[in-house]
Design a protein around this motif. Structure first.
Motif, PDB file in Angstrom:
ATOM      1  N   ARG A 111      43.600  12.739  41.458  1.00 31.99           N
ATOM      2  CA  ARG A 111      43.280  14.179  41.397  1.00 31.99           C
ATOM      3  C   ARG A 111      44.040  14.915  42.497  1.00 31.99           C
ATOM      4  O   ARG A 111      44.510  16.020  42.303  1.00 31.99           O
ATOM      5  CB  ARG A 111      41.767  14.376  41.575  1.00 31.99           C
ATOM      6  CG  ARG A 111      40.968  14.017  40.333  1.00 31.99           C
ATOM      7  CD  ARG A 111      39.497  13.776  40.668  1.00 31.99           C
ATOM      8  NE  ARG A 111      38.821  14.916  41.252  1.00 31.99           N
ATOM      9  CZ  ARG A 111      38.215  15.892  40.562  1.00 31.99           C
ATOM     10  NH1 ARG A 111      38.237  15.858  39.237  1.00 31.99           N
ATOM     11  NH2 ARG A 111      37.590  16.874  41.170  1.00 31.99           N
ATOM     12  N   TYR A 112      44.084  14.315  43.660  1.00 30.08           N
ATOM     13  CA  TYR A 112      44.920  14.821  44.745  1.00 30.08           C
ATOM     14  C   TYR A 112      45.995  13.761  44.988  1.00 30.08           C
ATOM     15  O   TYR A 112      45.677  12.683  45.486  1.00 30.08           O
ATOM     16  CB  TYR A 112      44.076  15.075  46.007  1.00 30.08           C
ATOM     17  CG  TYR A 112      43.127  16.231  45.814  1.00 30.08           C
ATOM     18  CD1 TYR A 112      43.556  17.528  46.019  1.00 30.08           C
ATOM     19  CD2 TYR A 112      41.817  16.026  45.391  1.00 30.08           C
ATOM     20  CE1 TYR A 112      42.699  18.603  45.813  1.00 30.08           C
ATOM     21  CE2 TYR A 112      40.958  17.096  45.179  1.00 30.08           C
ATOM     22  CZ  TYR A 112      41.403  18.383  45.391  1.00 30.08           C
ATOM     23  OH  TYR A 112      40.572  19.441  45.173  1.00 30.08           O
ATOM     24  N   GLU A 149      36.612  17.552  47.493  1.00 26.44           N
ATOM     25  CA  GLU A 149      35.823  16.931  46.421  1.00 26.44           C
ATOM     26  C   GLU A 149      34.335  17.258  46.552  1.00 26.44           C
ATOM     27  O   GLU A 149      33.613  17.309  45.554  1.00 26.44           O
ATOM     28  CB  GLU A 149      36.065  15.420  46.386  1.00 26.44           C
ATOM     29  CG  GLU A 149      37.481  15.034  45.909  1.00 26.44           C
ATOM     30  CD  GLU A 149      37.802  15.454  44.478  1.00 26.44           C
ATOM     31  OE1 GLU A 149      37.451  16.574  44.069  1.00 26.44           O
ATOM     32  OE2 GLU A 149      38.429  14.643  43.761  1.00 26.44           O
ATOM     33  N   ARG A 154      48.186  12.526  54.528  1.00 26.39           N
ATOM     34  CA  ARG A 154      46.820  12.760  54.994  1.00 26.39           C
ATOM     35  C   ARG A 154      46.763  13.566  56.293  1.00 26.39           C
ATOM     36  O   ARG A 154      45.736  13.587  56.966  1.00 26.39           O
ATOM     37  CB  ARG A 154      46.098  11.424  55.123  1.00 26.39           C
ATOM     38  CG  ARG A 154      45.771  10.836  53.736  1.00 26.39           C
ATOM     39  CD  ARG A 154      45.560   9.340  53.766  1.00 26.39           C
ATOM     40  NE  ARG A 154      45.200   8.811  52.450  1.00 26.39           N
ATOM     41  CZ  ARG A 154      46.094   8.443  51.503  1.00 26.39           C
ATOM     42  NH1 ARG A 154      47.392   8.557  51.736  1.00 26.39           N
ATOM     43  NH2 ARG A 154      45.684   7.971  50.343  1.00 26.39           N
ATOM     44  N   CYS A 169      39.654   7.790  48.558  1.00 30.68           N
ATOM     45  CA  CYS A 169      40.540   8.636  49.357  1.00 30.68           C
ATOM     46  C   CYS A 169      41.181   9.706  48.502  1.00 30.68           C
ATOM     47  O   CYS A 169      42.302   9.537  48.073  1.00 30.68           O
ATOM     48  CB  CYS A 169      41.599   7.805  50.059  1.00 30.68           C
ATOM     49  SG  CYS A 169      42.553   8.781  51.223  1.00 30.68           S
ATOM     50  N   PRO A 170      40.501  10.831  48.298  1.00 33.93           N
ATOM     51  CA  PRO A 170      39.080  11.043  48.575  1.00 33.93           C
ATOM     52  C   PRO A 170      38.229  10.476  47.436  1.00 33.93           C
ATOM     53  O   PRO A 170      38.742  10.262  46.334  1.00 33.93           O
ATOM     54  CB  PRO A 170      38.969  12.574  48.609  1.00 33.93           C
ATOM     55  CG  PRO A 170      40.060  13.056  47.706  1.00 33.93           C
ATOM     56  CD  PRO A 170      41.166  12.044  47.788  1.00 33.93           C
ATOM     57  N   GLY A 200      44.904  17.074  53.797  1.00 30.68           N
ATOM     58  CA  GLY A 200      44.711  16.564  52.436  1.00 30.68           C
ATOM     59  C   GLY A 200      45.045  17.568  51.350  1.00 30.68           C
ATOM     60  O   GLY A 200      45.503  17.191  50.275  1.00 30.68           O
ATOM     61  N   ASP A 201      44.846  18.868  51.639  1.00 27.83           N
ATOM     62  CA  ASP A 201      45.122  19.868  50.612  1.00 27.83           C
ATOM     63  C   ASP A 201      46.621  20.088  50.422  1.00 27.83           C
ATOM     64  O   ASP A 201      47.031  20.782  49.503  1.00 27.83           O
ATOM     65  CB  ASP A 201      44.402  21.190  50.929  1.00 27.83           C
ATOM     66  CG  ASP A 201      44.762  21.737  52.308  1.00 27.83           C
ATOM     67  OD1 ASP A 201      45.810  21.350  52.865  1.00 27.83           O
ATOM     68  OD2 ASP A 201      43.981  22.554  52.840  1.00 27.83           O
ATOM     69  N   MET A 205      47.815  11.752  46.666  1.00 29.00           N
ATOM     70  CA  MET A 205      48.020  11.359  48.062  1.00 29.00           C
ATOM     71  C   MET A 205      49.115  10.290  48.191  1.00 29.00           C
ATOM     72  O   MET A 205      49.759  10.187  49.216  1.00 29.00           O
ATOM     73  CB  MET A 205      46.719  10.785  48.636  1.00 29.00           C
ATOM     74  CG  MET A 205      45.586  11.781  48.709  1.00 29.00           C
ATOM     75  SD  MET A 205      45.471  12.474  50.362  1.00 29.00           S
ATOM     76  CE  MET A 205      44.106  13.604  50.165  1.00 29.00           C
ATOM     77  N   GLY A 240      40.563  16.340  52.648  1.00 31.60           N
ATOM     78  CA  GLY A 240      40.543  15.878  51.254  1.00 31.60           C
ATOM     79  C   GLY A 240      39.115  15.672  50.755  1.00 31.60           C
ATOM     80  O   GLY A 240      38.764  16.076  49.645  1.00 31.60           O
TER      81      GLY A 240
END
Lengths: 494, 182
Positions: free
Chosen positions: A279-280, B59, A196, B150-151, A199-200, A282, B55
């Motif tokens: 989706r991401y 979204e 984090r 998150c997110p 985030g990308d 993390m 993040g």
């Protein structure tokens, strides 16, 4: 002196022969920086630590043809606390801001002249921007809150009419004290915080963190887990490049591009969620491997999705290339020529678009990239069009790598248990994220507590370059130029 | 040009269909009704990143893609808080963003709604509430709805915006006198 002469004074870090560690005195600190620069090496990161991590010190990580070098200059000797250490801003221009950040966070001062705070914003204290004087010059202050859906930062333009004479950035608005926060984490849990930082780039940071941890704890990670990590990293690159390609079209007045590419990105994110549960991703790269194995059905869906992305983006690239308006906005805009890029130390994707052919995946060949052999994409024009072209090329290459991983995923475990040793340890991890080289330096204590962790985003290298890229361009092209770099505010400010 | 038109035709309309008794979709159908019913016009949203890892912004961006097509529902992202009905704020609020966030809040005309997004906007999340991190958005400005995650996924974000509209209906949108919560 050449770099070779330093070999005898150095030792492998965490038993990794590709990473040389050496403790230096103040004079050697400077000489090492000079020798690395003379040998064509580049600075990857510069960070400090204070007595809470054992002893005050500054560290530099370099990337050279011979691998990575980490220099440590301890500041617990007879010198007084105010005695500055030798600055290296003349060799590596972006080091100036990192030295200012070290002063903000650890109170250690360099000999370089700019003493303005950088990450800390002392309340009630006005920041001294450099003023441009002359007939008809006026200033446009922008931010920290921007008009779009983007992160906060301040830009001070000095302009005549529409033309930008000078841009000065003021960052640090999203400084959340991540380094201080790390020491409250158990080392096995710190990857969640690392993900984090930006985030990308969650996969790049969590992977770099895990390399730093696993190498210092002498853990061996199963091949399957490494391949899966690479799969996630390439998907992260695909998703971000798709998003940027759409946004760049939009900033050039071609909303069609945003609609098309943001749709493709959504399809990739959905396939990523099926594969990794997020989706991401993390919380997916974890010490010892990955949080869960890839479901077989997800692998097939992911492969189909990537095949579609390849086919669709080929059509879209043709449309971008043939669109006169888009070409006009992209070509010759926000140029960083290769010479300037080398001097500025421009890194990652933006560097490769300006003739700087560095890519840690190919240069360091960390596992599994020694098997996957990624092609390094590049261009030399250094303008928005070049950064778009490199994104298109890397998008295809990452899709190829991801599909190759899906086709040849080794059998075996996707995670092993790892345990802390009974001693203090130190290690670094470096990964080529979609934006550029991500580095994590981590020091752990016996039992697995974090003593110190420094996450470094390549945005540090590239933010100063945007100040150069906009010179002589018009103010309305700034959003396009800025987007073509797409740097992280959070990763930089941490 | 022909290629562009052909690609548009080939892509077709990808926005996911409206009604049908599906949870995610019901959120969106209901959202449009609330907007028409309460505001009688488009809902103008101003996004403020008060310290996030970026993040959440990714979204929020996704909401504007053709699949979620939030603009098709009448929700529009605006460039100035002076044009906004609702502030979408990600956290944790940093020390340096406290003042800018307060100014954005002051610049937003009443009646206004605030939706805090992400674990960090809700309670500081992984960054906590210490040192340069002031934690939850509600520690700095009044918040109507907090959307964890998150997110948070685009559909969760939509659900949060809907919840804010419902809350404002219950409180009567014209209410005055909500000061700064400091």
């Amino acid at each position: 002196m050449t770099l070779k002469t330093w070999l005898a004074a150095s030792a492998p870090l965490a038993e990794d022969p590709a990473i040389r560690y050496l403790r230096v005195g103040a004079e050697e600190w400077r000489r090492l920086a000079e020798d690395v620069a003379a040998s064509g090496g580049r600075l990857l990161a510069l960070w400090g630590q204070d007595a809470t991590a054992g002893h005050p010190a500054v560290f530099a990580a370099y990337h050279t043809a011979a691998g990575l070098w980490v220099g440590e200059l301890r500041r617990d000797g007879p010198e007084s606390a105010d005695d500055p250490y030798p600055g290296v801003q003349d060799l590596y221009p972006f080091a100036g801001r990192m030295q200012r950040a070290i002063r903000d966070l650890q109170g250690l001062r360099s000999t370089d002249p700019d003493l303005r705070p950088w990450l800390r914003h002392p309340p009630g204290e006005a920041y001294e921007f450099v003023r441009v004087e002359g007939d008809g010059v006026h200033e446009i202050p922008v931010g920290p809150v921007h008009a779009g859906i983007i992160e906060p930062g301040h830009f001070r333009f000095s302009v005549v009419g529409e033309k930008v004479l000078r841009l000065e950035e003021r960052l640090g608005y999203v400084h959340k004290g991540i380094e201080q926060r790390f020491v409250e984490f158990d080392a096995l849990d710190g990857c969640r915080l690392a993900a984090r930082v930006s985030g990308d780039s969650a996969v790049a940071f969590s992977w770099a963190y895990c390399i730093a941890l696993e190498s210092q704890w002498r853990a061996r990670i199963p091949r399957r887990a490494l391949w899966l990590r690479a799969l996630a990293l390439e998907l992260e690159r695909v998703a971000n490049h798709l998003g940027d390609l759409g946004a760049l079209g939009n900033d050039a007045g071609f909303a069609f591009g945003l609609a098309q590419f943001s749709r493709l990105k959504e399809l990739v994110l959905r396939a990523t969620e099926t594969a990794f549960g997020q989706r991401y991703p993390m919380d997916w790269v974890v010490p010892g491997g990955v949080a869960r194995d890839l479901p077989a059905a997800a692998a097939a869906a992911l492969d189909r999705c990537l095949a579609d992305v390849v086919a669709e983006s080929a059509v879209l690239r043709g449309i971008y290339d043939e669109h006169a308006g888009v070409r006009d906005r992209f070509t010759g805009t926000g140029t960083i020529a290769p010479e300037l890029a080398a001097r500025l130390g421009l890194a990652g994707l933006a560097g490769r678009a300006s003739g700087q052919a560095h890519d840690l995946r190919a240069d360091l060949r960390y596992a599994p990239y020694e098997e996957l052999r990624p092609a390094v994409c590049g261009a030399v024009a250094g303008d928005v069009a070049a950064r778009v072209a490199v994104r298109f090329d890397e998008l295809l290459e990452s899709c190829r790598l991801a599909r190759r991983i899906l086709a040849g995923l080794p059998a075996g475990d996707s995670r092993v248990a790892i345990v802390p040793p009974a001693s203090d340890e130190f290690g670094i991890g470096a990964v080529e994220g979609w934006r550029g080289p991500v580095l994590v330096a981590l020091a752990t204590a016996a039992g697995g507590r974090i003593r110190r962790c420094h996450p470094h985003d390549p945005s540090w290298q590239n933010w100063p370059a945007i100040e150069h890229a906009v010179i002589d361009n018009i103010v309305p092209d700034f959003p396009l130029i800025n987007k073509s770099f797409n740097l992280s505010y959070s990763g930089h400010d941490s | 040009m022909l290629k562009t038109l052909r690609q548009i035709r080939r892509t077709g309309i990808v926005t996911e269909p409206m009604p049908a008794p599906d949870d995610a979709l019901r959120i969106r159908a209901a959202l449009e009704r609330r907007i028409l019913g309460i505001l009688g016009r488009a809902l103008a949203v101003r996004m403020v990143d008060a310290g996030s890892c970026n993040g959440c912004e990714l979204e929020v961006h996704a909401l504007t893609n053709p699949i979620y097509n939030i603009e098709g529902l009448g929700v529009h992202f605006v460039a100035s808080p002076r044009h906004a009905d609702l502030l979408l704020v990600s956290g944790p609020v940093t020390v340096a963003m406290r003042e800018p966030l307060l100014r954005v809040y002051e610049a937003t005309p009443d009646p206004k709604l605030v939706v805090a997004i992400g674990d960090c906007g809700c309670d500081g999340g992984i960054f906590g509430c210490r040192g340069p991190s002031l934690g939850a958005v509600a520690n700095v400005i009044p918040v109507d709805v907090a959307v964890p995650g998150c997110p948070p996924s685009p559909n969760r974000l939509l659900a949060g915006i809907l919840a804010a509209l419902d809350a404002s209906a219950a409180l009567d949108v014209g209410q005055e006198g909500r000061g700064r919560a400091e």
